[in-house]
Design an enzyme around this catalytic site. Structure first.
Site, PDB file in Angstrom:
ATOM      1  N   HIS B  53       0.894  -1.139  -0.062  1.00  0.00           N
ATOM      2  CA  HIS B  53       0.058   0.044   0.102  1.00  0.00           C
ATOM      3  C   HIS B  53       0.899   1.270  -0.007  1.00  0.00           C
ATOM      4  O   HIS B  53       0.303   2.229  -0.663  1.00  0.00           O
ATOM      5  CB  HIS B  53      -1.008  -0.225   1.345  1.00  0.00           C
ATOM      6  CG  HIS B  53      -2.108   1.124   1.226  1.00  0.00           C
ATOM      7  ND1 HIS B  53      -3.319   0.752   0.651  1.00  0.00           N
ATOM      8  CD2 HIS B  53      -2.035   2.195   1.741  1.00  0.00           C
ATOM      9  CE1 HIS B  53      -4.013   1.738   0.803  1.00  0.00           C
ATOM     10  NE2 HIS B  53      -3.323   2.716   1.450  1.00  0.00           N
ATOM     11  N   HIS B 100     -10.644   1.602  -1.576  1.00  0.00           N
ATOM     12  CA  HIS B 100     -10.876   1.190   0.004  1.00  0.00           C
ATOM     13  C   HIS B 100     -11.640  -0.273   0.124  1.00  0.00           C
ATOM     14  O   HIS B 100     -12.830  -0.398   0.591  1.00  0.00           O
ATOM     15  CB  HIS B 100     -11.693   2.305   0.660  1.00  0.00           C
ATOM     16  CG  HIS B 100     -10.853   2.667   1.954  1.00  0.00           C
ATOM     17  ND1 HIS B 100     -11.615   3.150   3.030  1.00  0.00           N
ATOM     18  CD2 HIS B 100      -9.849   2.802   2.381  1.00  0.00           C
ATOM     19  CE1 HIS B 100     -10.866   3.510   4.076  1.00  0.00           C
ATOM     20  NE2 HIS B 100      -9.715   3.400   3.662  1.00  0.00           N
TER      21      HIS B 100
END
Lengths: 91, 765
Positions: B53, B100
């Site tokens: 990430h 998300h």
């Protein structure tokens, strides 16, 4: 079969942010409640069940919490059940 | 999870490092670099900074192949929190899309809400005011109760957060496919405006500057969100529930105003929002960017809960926070501005010349790490993963295509397609969104190919869209990647804009699986080819790997967010709906395009999926030179004032494209169309195939000679296939009518299909 009243308290888990509680806290502070340290807002659900026993009523209330009344990802709940005078089952 | 309150530190070992998602090799490098066993807090810092990430360790070598230069680019891709594009008149657009997915799979409402909040912060941390938002969503089939729960929660989360924050959600897309069951995709995009030269930067700036934490207090929210996003979902992740973050859009609104005011006042030397990995990521990246160090004293951080450990504070993902490097001498001004907006602004440290991030807590030094060693482009690992062509590709391409549709069944197939959740109106979704707040929305969801947002005080408008057909990418990753970009650009062009640049959100499975990595490489290569052909550089974006669940990986889904600019909104802004009876209906295609497409042209179509239950064949036809020619031709016609409406042929093919143009008119305008194709053509391929680079537009009869003249020499073919007609919707093939419907009937099917699937009575029922 008997009637039982379940009282369910649903609260956010301790570490979860509570924007509603935060807003209430700020409003209380602005109103002069200077001693308030923290506000957390939850909800109370009352329901009457028709079940053969206290245990069955408790189990049904627990299942209702798991499936609908509480969000187990973010909320804790507590269930209290007591027997109440008979209420005729809804027609 | 190790979020128990403590002063006790866990003893760091290789086993604990593995539990944090680091490999034994990576732990070895950390040990070697530090020359000692890392502290628990340091292990936490490394684990999030070296997660996919934050570090892009498995993807960066591939991402670097994308075209990232262009005259409109004001900052390099990945250099700041979002891309920045010059749109003239002294204005720039900051825009970015981000995933998300994993938080939304666990807690859909808060997962989606904080996704929206996070992407807006990426925009306003650059000094830009968000003017609109879009969302690209993917779920399993709505027949599953769990999927309905996720779908409902995600949509409400986006609506509640975006509406409260006061930024319109103007567009996006929603797809449903079994491939996304259990691992929904929630990609949120924000678009903001800023004056050129008034932007802020994600830098620690100069040695000696005071570091402030501003916004909300820090709690135990989402600890390890970044590493959580970098692993597959499993039964275990269900149990890792305490990591849910809760969004507070009203605080975000205050943070927006305070941040923009502080930047305008010149008190901000550098700023970064706290998203994934919170304080860790912001402090390390800001330091590394300026080639400096930072000393933080965690005892000063405003906390929501008592007894938080240093580990927890460094990894907390509490929302609505920013880290600011204050301009020297302006500390009091910074405090006053944030105080005015009832937000914390607390000095927690200062910039040092050491190049190291040092963290002190309760009188002890809990972390002392070199900033450069933690970040992408510095010491963070870079991997070239093994890639292998997946075996499924041969199987899906060899699957026999069913026989052609009978003429009597064509109308039924069209109705089935209009009711298919992938095509049907998404009004149940966007009616929950405030699409008009700020009053800049000239074209919102459901009526055009791209959303149009007015630039107040000028004649210009932004055109924005998100696009990706994951099914195409699954069937042919390279061409699917090309199509995602090409279709996004085509949508922007159909709305009257010139495509400027893209942002992307690359949703794939586990990159350690060679087949997954192959599709990733191919899709990115395809995107790069299309971006080069269309002149739209990549401004940045986000990679989301590990989108898998026990049933397998999701469709490879490189979502494209495209930005375009309309020079003159009143003159060029174009919708998809039919406008006036008697207008000519024109099919614009590449010059070489013929009616009869091969059987393979049905590959990847919604028709095959809906009517035959098949995901088969290859991705539909696309030739980038043809695509460029078609887009250039339409834009020329629009700018010459010759186009009344335009809609590209995409999911559901030509028949659905025409039906949508009728439905979007409000149901009163239809069309009579005759497709003069040879009898040898497959009827289903003719009407429902999804070959790219086709646009259906309408023009006034008297404008036709001008259209022909304008298109001369452009390498495209424009054929009049019919006329706009009051109320009736008829399609004939070589003189034989195959579809004859009343437009209101089609509209009823299209408008209410999703609500019906959800079991919700719609207002019209």
């Amino acid at each position: 079969m008997h009637s039982y009243k379940a009282r369910i308290t649903v609260t956010l888990r301790p570490s979860i942010l509570d924007p509603q509680g935060k807003a209430a806290h700020r409003a209380l502070t602005n109103l002069g409640f200077s001693t308030v340290q923290e506000v957390r807002v939850g909800k109370v659900v009352e329901m009457v069940l028709h079940e053969p026993s206290l245990e069955a009523a408790r189990a049904a209330a627990e299942a209702a919490c798991q499936k609908l009344l509480a969000n187990p990802v973010m909320e804790d709940y507590a269930v209290t059940v007591r027997r109440v005078p008979e209420i005729a089952a809804a027609s | 999870m190790h979020n128990t309150s403590q002063s006790q530190e866990l003893v760091v070992s290789e086993a604990l490092a593995l539990e944090h998602g680091l490999t034994a090799e990576e732990y070895g490098w950390i040990y070697e670099h530090l020359g000692r066993t890392p502290t628990w807090t340091e292990l936490g810092i490394y684990s999030v900074m070296w997660s996919e990430h934050c570090s892009y360790k498995n993807s960066i070598s591939v991402l670097k192949t994308l075209p990232r230069d262009g005259e409109v680019m004001l900052v390099g891709a990945g250099d700041e929190n979002a891309g920045l594009v010059d749109i003239g008149d002294g204005l720039a657009v900051a825009f970015k899309i981000e995933s998300h997915n994993h938080p939304s799979a666990v807690e859909p409402y808060q997962g989606a809400a904080t996704g929206v909040g996070g992407i807006h912060r990426d925009i306003f941390t650059m000094g830009a005011r968000p003017v609109c938002a879009l969302n690209s969503l993917r779920f399993g089939p709505l027949t599953s109760p769990r999927v309905r729960y996720l779908f409902d929660g995600v949509v409400r989360g986006i609506g509640d957060y975006g509406n409260s924050f006061g930024v319109p959600t103007v567009g996006g897309e929603v797809y449903f496919d079994p491939a996304y069951e259990g691992n929904p995709l929630v990609n949120a995009m924000s678009v903001g405006l800023v004056k050129v030269g008034r932007t802020s930067s994600a830098t620690a700036a100069s040695v000696g500057n005071t570091i402030f934490i501003v916004g909300s207090a820090t709690g135990r929210d989402g600890i390890h969100g970044a590493t959580f996003a970098s692993e597959e979902l499993s039964e275990e992740s269900e149990a890792r529930r305490p990591s849910v973050q809760v969004g507070d859009p009203f605080t975000e609104k205050l943070l927006l105003e305070a941040t923009l005011e502080a930047i305008r006042a010149g008190v901000v030397a550098g700023i970064q929002d706290m998203g994934a990995a919170g304080l860790t990521c912001s402090s390390c990246e800001m330091s590394a960017k300026a080639g400096v160090g930072m000393h933080l004293n965690l005892d000063l951080v405003p906390v929501r809960e008592p007894r938080m450990s240093a580990y927890e504070m460094m990894l907390s993902e509490s929302q609505e926070r920013m880290l600011i490097s204050c301009a020297p001498g302006r500390e009091a001004d910074l405090g006053a501005i944030f105080g005015k907006w009832e937000l914390h602004a607390v000095a927690i440290g200062h910039v040092t010349g050491s190049g190291r991030v040092t963290v002190e807590h309760q009188g002890r030094m809990v972390a002392d790490v070199e900033a450069e060693h933690l970040v992408l482009g510095g010491g963070a690992p870079v991997y070239k993963r093994e890639a292998r062509r997946p075996a499924y590709l041969d199987a899906v391409r060899a699957a026999p295509i069913p026989p052609d549709v009978e003429p009597g069944q064509v109308a039924g197939s069209l109705r089935a397609l209009l009711a298919a959740p992938n095509i049907a109106s998404k009004r149940w979704v966007y009616e929950q969104y405030d699409t008009m707040v700020r009053t800049g929305t000239a074209q919102g969801p459901g009526t055009g190919d791209a959303a149009l947002v007015r630039l107040k005080g000028s004649r210009k408008a932004l055109a924005v869209t998100t696009d990706c057909n994951g099914r195409y990418v699954y069937l042919d990753p390279r061409r699917g990647g090309q199509i995602a970009v090409a279709e996004a650009a085509r949508n922007v062009v159909c709305s009257g804009a010139r495509p400027l640049a893209i942002t992307n959100c690359l949703n794939f499975g586990n990159p350690y699986k060679p087949e997954v990595f192959w599709t990733f490489k191919e899709a990115v290569a395809g995107m790069g080819e299309a971006c080069r052909a269309l002149g739209t550089p990549v401004t940045g974006g986000n990679v989301s790997f590990y989108n898998e669940n026990p049933e397998g990986a999701v469709f490879p889904t490189p979502t494209i967010g495209m930005l375009g600019l309309v020079d003159d909104l009143d003159a060029h802004g174009t919708g998809a709906a039919f406008v006036a009876t008697g207008d000519l209906v024109v099919l614009l295609t590449p010059g070489a395009w013929a009616w009869c497409t091969s059987v393979a042209a049905l590959g990847g179509s919604e028709y095959l999926a809906t009517v035959h239950g098949m995901t088969a064949g290859s991705a539909p036809h696309l030739d980038l030179r043809e695509e460029v020619a078609v887009q250039a031709a339409l834009l020329r016609l629009i700018r010459a004032g010759l186009v009344r409406s335009a809609h590209d042929v995409s999911d559901g093919g030509m028949a659905v494209c025409l039906a949508e143009k009728a439905i979007f008119s409000g149901g009163h305008l239809g069309a009579r169309v005759d497709v003069s194709a040879p009898a040898t053509c497959r009827l289903d391929a003719l009407l429902f195939a999804e070959a790219q680079s086709r646009i259906i537009f309408t023009t006034e009869s008297r404008a036709w000679p001008a259209v022909e003249a304008a298109l001369s020499g452009m390498g495209v073919r424009a054929q009049v296939i019919g006329r706009v007609w009051e109320g009736a919707f008829e399609i004939a093939v070589a003189g034989e009518t195959v579809i004859k419907e009343a437009v209101p009937n089609l509209q009823a099917i299209y408008d209410h299909a999703i609500a019906k699937t959800l079991g919700i009575p719609s207002a019209a029922d």
